[in-house]
Every structure is written in structure tokens, then in C-alpha cells.
Design a protein around this motif. Structure first.
Motif, PDB file in Angstrom:
ATOM      1  N   SER A  19       0.858  -1.089   0.040  1.00 36.80           N
ATOM      2  CA  SER A  19      -0.144   0.050  -0.072  1.00 36.80           C
ATOM      3  C   SER A  19       0.948   1.265  -0.049  1.00 36.80           C
ATOM      4  N   ILE A  20       1.973   1.224   0.954  1.00 32.05           N
ATOM      5  CA  ILE A  20       2.751   2.567   0.911  1.00 32.05           C
ATOM      6  C   ILE A  20       3.606   2.569  -0.457  1.00 32.05           C
ATOM      7  N   SER A  21       4.002   1.397  -0.952  1.00 37.08           N
ATOM      8  CA  SER A  21       4.555   1.552  -2.214  1.00 37.08           C
ATOM      9  C   SER A  21       3.727   1.806  -3.238  1.00 37.08           C
ATOM     10  N   LEU A  22       2.657   1.487  -3.477  1.00 37.66           N
ATOM     11  CA  LEU A  22       1.683   2.206  -4.452  1.00 37.66           C
ATOM     12  C   LEU A  22       1.269   3.394  -4.375  1.00 37.66           C
ATOM     13  N   PHE A  23       1.050   3.848  -3.192  1.00 38.29           N
ATOM     14  CA  PHE A  23       1.013   5.428  -2.664  1.00 38.29           C
ATOM     15  C   PHE A  23       2.163   6.193  -3.378  1.00 38.29           C
ATOM     16  N   LEU A  24       3.558   5.883  -3.040  1.00 41.66           N
ATOM     17  CA  LEU A  24       4.547   6.584  -3.409  1.00 41.66           C
ATOM     18  C   LEU A  24       4.762   6.477  -4.902  1.00 41.66           C
ATOM     19  N   THR A  25       4.494   5.282  -5.708  1.00 43.16           N
ATOM     20  CA  THR A  25       4.655   5.303  -7.015  1.00 43.16           C
ATOM     21  C   THR A  25       3.768   5.915  -7.709  1.00 43.16           C
ATOM     22  N   LEU A  26       2.424   6.419  -7.119  1.00 40.17           N
ATOM     23  CA  LEU A  26       1.530   7.266  -7.908  1.00 40.17           C
ATOM     24  C   LEU A  26       2.191   8.556  -7.761  1.00 40.17           C
ATOM     25  N   PHE A  27       2.618   8.891  -6.630  1.00 40.12           N
ATOM     26  CA  PHE A  27       3.255  10.290  -6.716  1.00 40.12           C
ATOM     27  C   PHE A  27       4.404  10.312  -7.614  1.00 40.12           C
ATOM     28  N   GLY A  28       5.158   9.462  -7.906  1.00 38.96           N
ATOM     29  CA  GLY A  28       6.264   9.361  -8.753  1.00 38.96           C
ATOM     30  C   GLY A  28       5.837   9.260 -10.176  1.00 38.96           C
ATOM     31  N   LEU A  29       4.766   8.760 -10.411  1.00 38.69           N
ATOM     32  CA  LEU A  29       4.040   8.636 -11.747  1.00 38.69           C
ATOM     33  C   LEU A  29       3.739   9.887 -11.968  1.00 38.69           C
ATOM     34  N   PHE A  30       2.967  10.668 -11.326  1.00 37.22           N
ATOM     35  CA  PHE A  30       2.416  11.948 -11.436  1.00 37.22           C
ATOM     36  C   PHE A  30       3.580  12.769 -11.581  1.00 37.22           C
ATOM     37  N   GLY A  31       4.514  12.925 -11.130  1.00 35.77           N
ATOM     38  CA  GLY A  31       5.978  13.758 -11.245  1.00 35.77           C
ATOM     39  C   GLY A  31       6.701  13.567 -12.809  1.00 35.77           C
ATOM     40  N   ILE A 112      -4.873   3.639 -13.867  1.00 35.90           N
ATOM     41  CA  ILE A 112      -4.434   4.785 -13.048  1.00 35.90           C
ATOM     42  C   ILE A 112      -3.328   5.303 -13.782  1.00 35.90           C
ATOM     43  N   THR A 113      -2.554   4.819 -14.765  1.00 32.90           N
ATOM     44  CA  THR A 113      -1.550   5.518 -15.422  1.00 32.90           C
ATOM     45  C   THR A 113      -2.174   6.497 -16.508  1.00 32.90           C
ATOM     46  N   LEU A 114      -3.348   5.880 -17.119  1.00 33.71           N
ATOM     47  CA  LEU A 114      -3.844   6.802 -17.969  1.00 33.71           C
ATOM     48  C   LEU A 114      -4.631   7.863 -17.495  1.00 33.71           C
ATOM     49  N   PHE A 115      -5.178   7.770 -16.160  1.00 37.82           N
ATOM     50  CA  PHE A 115      -5.891   8.659 -15.361  1.00 37.82           C
ATOM     51  C   PHE A 115      -4.873   9.866 -15.289  1.00 37.82           C
ATOM     52  N   THR A 116      -3.636   9.407 -14.892  1.00 41.47           N
ATOM     53  CA  THR A 116      -2.624  10.578 -14.380  1.00 41.47           C
ATOM     54  C   THR A 116      -2.201  11.295 -15.548  1.00 41.47           C
ATOM     55  N   VAL A 117      -1.913  10.410 -16.661  1.00 42.45           N
ATOM     56  CA  VAL A 117      -1.345  11.045 -17.676  1.00 42.45           C
ATOM     57  C   VAL A 117      -2.364  11.817 -18.471  1.00 42.45           C
ATOM     58  N   CYS A 118      -3.689  11.498 -18.725  1.00 47.48           N
ATOM     59  CA  CYS A 118      -4.629  12.301 -19.297  1.00 47.48           C
ATOM     60  C   CYS A 118      -4.971  13.343 -18.528  1.00 47.48           C
ATOM     61  N   LEU A 119      -4.767  13.525 -17.036  1.00 50.57           N
ATOM     62  CA  LEU A 119      -5.030  14.739 -16.368  1.00 50.57           C
ATOM     63  C   LEU A 119      -3.754  15.657 -16.707  1.00 50.57           C
ATOM     64  N   ASN A 120      -2.557  15.183 -16.647  1.00 53.69           N
ATOM     65  CA  ASN A 120      -1.724  16.196 -16.947  1.00 53.69           C
ATOM     66  C   ASN A 120      -1.659  16.730 -18.512  1.00 53.69           C
ATOM     67  N   SER A 121      -1.900  15.787 -19.328  1.00 55.68           N
ATOM     68  CA  SER A 121      -2.087  16.162 -20.652  1.00 55.68           C
ATOM     69  C   SER A 121      -3.262  17.116 -21.205  1.00 55.68           C
ATOM     70  N   TYR A 122      -3.978  16.793 -20.243  1.00 55.37           N
ATOM     71  CA  TYR A 122      -5.234  17.701 -20.521  1.00 55.37           C
ATOM     72  C   TYR A 122      -5.160  19.131 -20.449  1.00 55.37           C
ATOM     73  N   ARG A 123      -4.369  19.519 -19.540  1.00 53.36           N
ATOM     74  CA  ARG A 123      -4.068  21.130 -19.301  1.00 53.36           C
ATOM     75  C   ARG A 123      -3.066  21.514 -20.541  1.00 53.36           C
ATOM     76  N   ALA A 124      -2.249  20.610 -21.016  1.00 53.82           N
ATOM     77  CA  ALA A 124      -1.137  20.920 -22.172  1.00 53.82           C
ATOM     78  C   ALA A 124      -2.132  21.001 -23.285  1.00 53.82           C
ATOM     79  N   ALA A 125      -2.930  20.124 -23.591  1.00 53.10           N
ATOM     80  CA  ALA A 125      -4.023  20.099 -24.813  1.00 53.10           C
ATOM     81  C   ALA A 125      -4.683  21.255 -25.138  1.00 53.10           C
ATOM     82  N   ARG A 126      -5.257  21.850 -23.851  1.00 51.16           N
ATOM     83  CA  ARG A 126      -6.353  22.556 -23.895  1.00 51.16           C
ATOM     84  C   ARG A 126      -5.620  24.188 -23.853  1.00 51.16           C
TER      85      ARG A 126
END
Length: 136
Positions: A19-31, A112-126
Motif C-alpha cells: 500500500s505504501i509502495s503503491l502510494f509513493l509510486t503514484l506520486f512518482g508517476l504524477f511527477g 491509474i497511468t492513463l488517468f494520471t497522464v490524461c489529467l496532466n496532458s489535458y492541461r497541455a492540450a487545452r
């Protein structure tokens, strides 16, 4: 039952660690996605000027991450199968791993990856492409 108590305690420990590893991985993926998209903001602007649609830009940004997940999945599944078979041999009632035991984590990771990438790329695409090209 007492011999399985150690395994039960160990599985709780592993669940907390995972659980801790997944949480930290999500932050790393977002970064990582935020950094990758910020590096390609000018390219995104140029593609928009030349008529690329929002979906094409999302696919352009998501494709490398999907490829990385696929490569990681192909490399880790044999290792996990081998390790799980050895670990499951110690139990009296054996459970044989099925394909769903591997597909569910894959689908979760891709989601989770698609959600994170789409969230970040939505801002760039708009963004206005002219502003992104002037800014660089």
C-alpha cells in the motif's frame, strides 16, 4: 493453524508495504508525467496548429507510458510466476495462479497511468498553442 499464523502475519506486513509502495509510486508517476508533458508543451502546440485533435495529442502522450507498462508486464510475469510457485508449495491446500490474477493488476496499473497522464496532458492540450510557442 499456528504454522500458518506466521504466513498470515507476513501477508499483513506485505499488504502494508504494498500500500505504501503503491502510494509513493503514484506520486512518482504524477511527477514523471508532469515533467514529460512540460518538456513537450511546444511540440503539443505545434501539433495543434497543424490540426491535431485532442485525441491525437492524448494518444501521443500516452503511448510511451503504455509501452513501458507492457514491457514491464512481460518481464515481470515470469519472475512472479516462478516465485509464487515456490511460495505456494508450502501450503497444504494449493491455489494455482490464473490469468486473472495477473490481468487485474495490469488493468489497474494501466487505468491509474492513463488517468494520471490524461489529467496532466489535458492541461497541455487545452492551452492556447500560440501562448505555448511564445513562452518557450
Amino acid at each position: 493453524m499456528s504454522s500458518n499464523q506466521e504466513v498470515a502475519d507476513f501477508s499483513r506486513f506485505l499488504l502494508m508495504y504494498a500500500s505504501i509502495s503503491l502510494f509513493l509510486t503514484l506520486f512518482g508517476l504524477f511527477g514523471i508525467t508532469y515533467y514529460a508533458i512540460r518538456q513537450r508543451i511546444r511540440e503539443t502546440g505545434i501539433r495543434k496548429i497543424h490540426g491535431a485533435s485532442f485525441r491525437q495529442i492524448l494518444w501521443l502522450v500516452n503511448r510511451p507510458f503504455i509501452r513501458y507498462i507492457g514491457i514491464a508486464f512481460v518481464l515481470t510475469v515470469p519472475v512472479v510466476c516462478y516465485a509464487m510457485e515456490g511460495w505456494l508449495q508450502q501450503f497444504a491446500y494449493r491455489v494455482h495462479p490464473e490469468i486473472i490474477h495477473f490481468l487485474f493488476p495490469l488493468l489497474f496499473t494501466v487505468g491509474i497511468t492513463l488517468f494520471t497522464v490524461c489529467l496532466n496532458s489535458y492541461r497541455a492540450a487545452r492551452n492556447n498553442p500560440v501562448d505555448s510557442i511564445k513562452q518557450e
